[in-house]
Design a protein around this motif. Structure first.
Motif, PDB file in Angstrom:
ATOM      1  N   ARG A  21       0.834  -1.206   0.000  1.00 14.81           N
ATOM      2  CA  ARG A  21       0.000   0.000   0.000  1.00 14.81           C
ATOM      3  C   ARG A  21       0.876   1.267   0.000  1.00 14.81           C
ATOM      4  O   ARG A  21       0.394   2.372   0.209  1.00 14.81           O
ATOM      5  N   SER A  22       2.182   1.058  -0.224  1.00 14.53           N
ATOM      6  CA  SER A  22       3.103   2.204  -0.188  1.00 14.53           C
ATOM      7  C   SER A  22       3.092   2.944  -1.526  1.00 14.53           C
ATOM      8  O   SER A  22       2.690   2.383  -2.543  1.00 14.53           O
ATOM      9  N   PRO A  23       3.578   4.197  -1.525  1.00 17.12           N
ATOM     10  CA  PRO A  23       3.657   4.929  -2.807  1.00 17.12           C
ATOM     11  C   PRO A  23       4.517   4.192  -3.834  1.00 17.12           C
ATOM     12  O   PRO A  23       4.182   4.154  -5.006  1.00 17.12           O
ATOM     13  N   ASP A  24       5.617   3.570  -3.383  1.00 16.25           N
ATOM     14  CA  ASP A  24       6.499   2.863  -4.327  1.00 16.25           C
ATOM     15  C   ASP A  24       5.770   1.714  -5.012  1.00 16.25           C
ATOM     16  O   ASP A  24       5.996   1.422  -6.182  1.00 16.25           O
ATOM     17  N   PHE A  25       4.892   1.048  -4.250  1.00 21.31           N
ATOM     18  CA  PHE A  25       4.188  -0.074  -4.877  1.00 21.31           C
ATOM     19  C   PHE A  25       3.264   0.411  -6.000  1.00 21.31           C
ATOM     20  O   PHE A  25       3.158  -0.221  -7.051  1.00 21.31           O
ATOM     21  N   GLY A  26       2.624   1.566  -5.782  1.00 17.64           N
ATOM     22  CA  GLY A  26       1.739   2.115  -6.821  1.00 17.64           C
ATOM     23  C   GLY A  26       2.485   2.316  -8.138  1.00 17.64           C
ATOM     24  O   GLY A  26       1.952   2.067  -9.219  1.00 17.64           O
ATOM     25  N   VAL A  27       3.750   2.750  -8.029  1.00 17.93           N
ATOM     26  CA  VAL A  27       4.562   2.980  -9.232  1.00 17.93           C
ATOM     27  C   VAL A  27       4.817   1.640  -9.926  1.00 17.93           C
ATOM     28  O   VAL A  27       4.649   1.499 -11.150  1.00 17.93           O
ATOM     29  N   LEU A  28       5.190   0.621  -9.133  1.00 18.15           N
ATOM     30  CA  LEU A  28       5.441  -0.719  -9.694  1.00 18.15           C
ATOM     31  C   LEU A  28       4.162  -1.272 -10.343  1.00 18.15           C
ATOM     32  O   LEU A  28       4.189  -1.776 -11.470  1.00 18.15           O
ATOM     33  N   GLY A  29       3.048  -1.158  -9.622  1.00 17.86           N
ATOM     34  CA  GLY A  29       1.779  -1.693 -10.130  1.00 17.86           C
ATOM     35  C   GLY A  29       1.423  -1.073 -11.469  1.00 17.86           C
ATOM     36  O   GLY A  29       1.092  -1.778 -12.434  1.00 17.86           O
ATOM     37  N   LYS A  30       1.532   0.231 -11.563  1.00 19.55           N
ATOM     38  CA  LYS A  30       1.188   0.907 -12.827  1.00 19.55           C
ATOM     39  C   LYS A  30       2.121   0.461 -13.949  1.00 19.55           C
ATOM     40  O   LYS A  30       1.689   0.255 -15.077  1.00 19.55           O
ATOM     41  N   GLU A  31       3.396   0.325 -13.609  1.00 22.69           N
ATOM     42  CA  GLU A  31       4.390  -0.031 -14.634  1.00 22.69           C
ATOM     43  C   GLU A  31       4.104  -1.428 -15.213  1.00 22.69           C
ATOM     44  O   GLU A  31       4.119  -1.620 -16.425  1.00 22.69           O
TER      45      GLU A  31
END
Ligand SMILES: Cc1ncc(COP(=O)(O)O)c(C=O)c1O
Length: 398
Positions: free
Chosen positions: A34-44
């Motif tokens: 649920r971290s901001p970094d995960f959002g970047v990975l998920g979108k990528e």
């Protein structure tokens, strides 16, 4: 058994060999999903998967094997008692049909010979008879992993359109995605099912649905019970790169690395050409041994695996066992009604000319050990073809 030195040859048609750098990408501390970094990975990874499916629509990623994504495709689009038209290309098409029955659908199975792909005209004929449009979906396995036969999806689409039938087209690309040319949008597919452990060069554990606008709209009225597989919640969370439940974080690190390799470094067109080259070299080896490729129609040959028929009286599983014991190589077994009659050579994923030649050498030596009558000409035929492809790249593309 004493330790076998060197690398095991994992030449089944999936799971495939995972590149070291993908393993290293996975071997990284698990992050907060649920971290901001995960959002970047998920979108990528979601964007990358759209490029692999060749779609601008939604792609969802499940922490599940391919069977889960099969189920997701059915339960998101259909209602209890719906008729679905499925085509018996082989073992995997049969399993998907059994699943449809268990879920309370009414599958109609067009019989096949397990040596050829779905016949687009037979699908057209059946849809044309369905005047009250009870058939809600047509399900086809693109690359039947049990037989090494590819179904011609663009022709299936054309025939469905010619029948002027509104059924959805659901396609399984579990052993073709990232190995064979596939175009979700251009070919007019409504749901494409994929898995991580074959062309994408990852361990098993992720599976995918690519979803057309028509399929998404069907999902709003589909009545089969669904919770874990529900596209609605997935798509809502995916908007920001997140998931409605804990995703397979470390496999997604691996997926990011594999996408970089396939999309940025090699390029999908080169990946497809490489698979076709290795498939052709394999078929040349099979014929030079004097054995028979199971697939009968050259337009339907698989680029990701080759199923080889043994002469009557020779047990393909005994051959596989000898090859495993003597050369530390795993080959695919004959599945369902092909048990004992065929073995399958996987030539997909992280695979090059010399991996293929090692694989074929193992088979050629195994055939001799097993006493299968075969000429010792297969490796040579493959070598000549591969060398020719490098001399004249046009030949490789032909
Ligand atoms: C064409 C095809 N469909 C479905 C499946 C089932 O996928 P899984 O075993 O990952 O659940 C497989 C597995 O090999 C397959 O090859």
């Amino acid at each position: 058994m004493p330790r076998a030195a060197g690398r095991h040859f994992l030449q089944i048609p999936g799971p495939t060999n995972v590149p070291d750098r993908v393993l290293r990408a996975i071997d990284f501390p698990t992050m907060d999903h649920r971290s901001p970094d995960f959002g970047v990975l998920g979108k990528e990874v979601l964007e990358g998967m759209k490029r692999v499916f060749r779609t601008t629509g939604h792609v969802v990623i499940y922490p599940a094997s391919g069977t889960g994504a099969w189920e997701a495709a059915l339960v998101n689009t259909l209602s209890p008692g719906d008729k679905v038209l499925m085509y018996e290309t082989g073992h995997f098409a049969s399993l998907w049909q059994k699943m449809a029955k268990k879920l309370g659908l009414e599958p109609e199975f067009i019989a096949g010979d397990w040596r050829s792909g779905a016949d687009p005209r037979a699908i057209q004929a059946r849809l044309s008879e369905d005047k009250d449009q009870r058939i809600k979906a047509v399900c086809v396995v693109h690359n039947e992993t049990a037989t090494g036969v590819v179904s011609r999806i663009p022709e299936v689409r054309k025939c469905m359109d010619a029948a002027k039938h509104p059924a959805l087209l659901l396609v399984d690309t579990i052993s073709s995605l990232g190995s064979l040319d596939y175009r979700h949008d251009e070919w007019g597919v409504d749901v494409t099912v994929g898995g991580s452990q074959k062309g994408l060069m990852l361990p098993p554990g992720l599976s995918f649905n690519a979803i057309s606008a028509k399929a998404l709209s069907a999902s709003k009225n589909a009545k089969l019970p669904r919770s874990f597989w529900d596209w609605g919640e997935m798509i809502a969370s995916n908007k920001d790169g997140y998931f409605p439940y804990t995703p397979a974080t470390n496999l997604l690190y691996g997926l990011r690395e594999a996408l970089k390799m396939l999309l940025e470094e090699e390029g999908l067109e080169n990946v497809f050409a490489r698979h076709q080259r290795h498939a052709e070299a394999t078929r040349r080896a099979v014929r030079a041994w004097g054995l028979e490729v199971l697939a009968t129609n050259p337009a339907e040959y698989s680029g990701s695996l080759t199923a080889v028929l043994l002469p009557a009286g020779h047990d393909a599983d005994r051959l596989r066992k000898l090859i495993l014991e003597n050369f530390d190589m795993s080959l695919g077994t004959g599945l369902g009604k092909l048990a004992g009659r065929v073995f399958r050579i996987g030539h997909l994923g992280d695979f090059n000319d010399l991996t293929l030649l090692g694989t074929l050498a193992g088979v050629e030596m195994g055939l001799a050990l097993a006493g299968v009558p075969a000429k010792k000409e297969g490796v040579k035929a493959a070598m000549e073809y591969l060398a020719d492809c490098h001399r004249s790249p046009a030949r490789a593309a032909a």
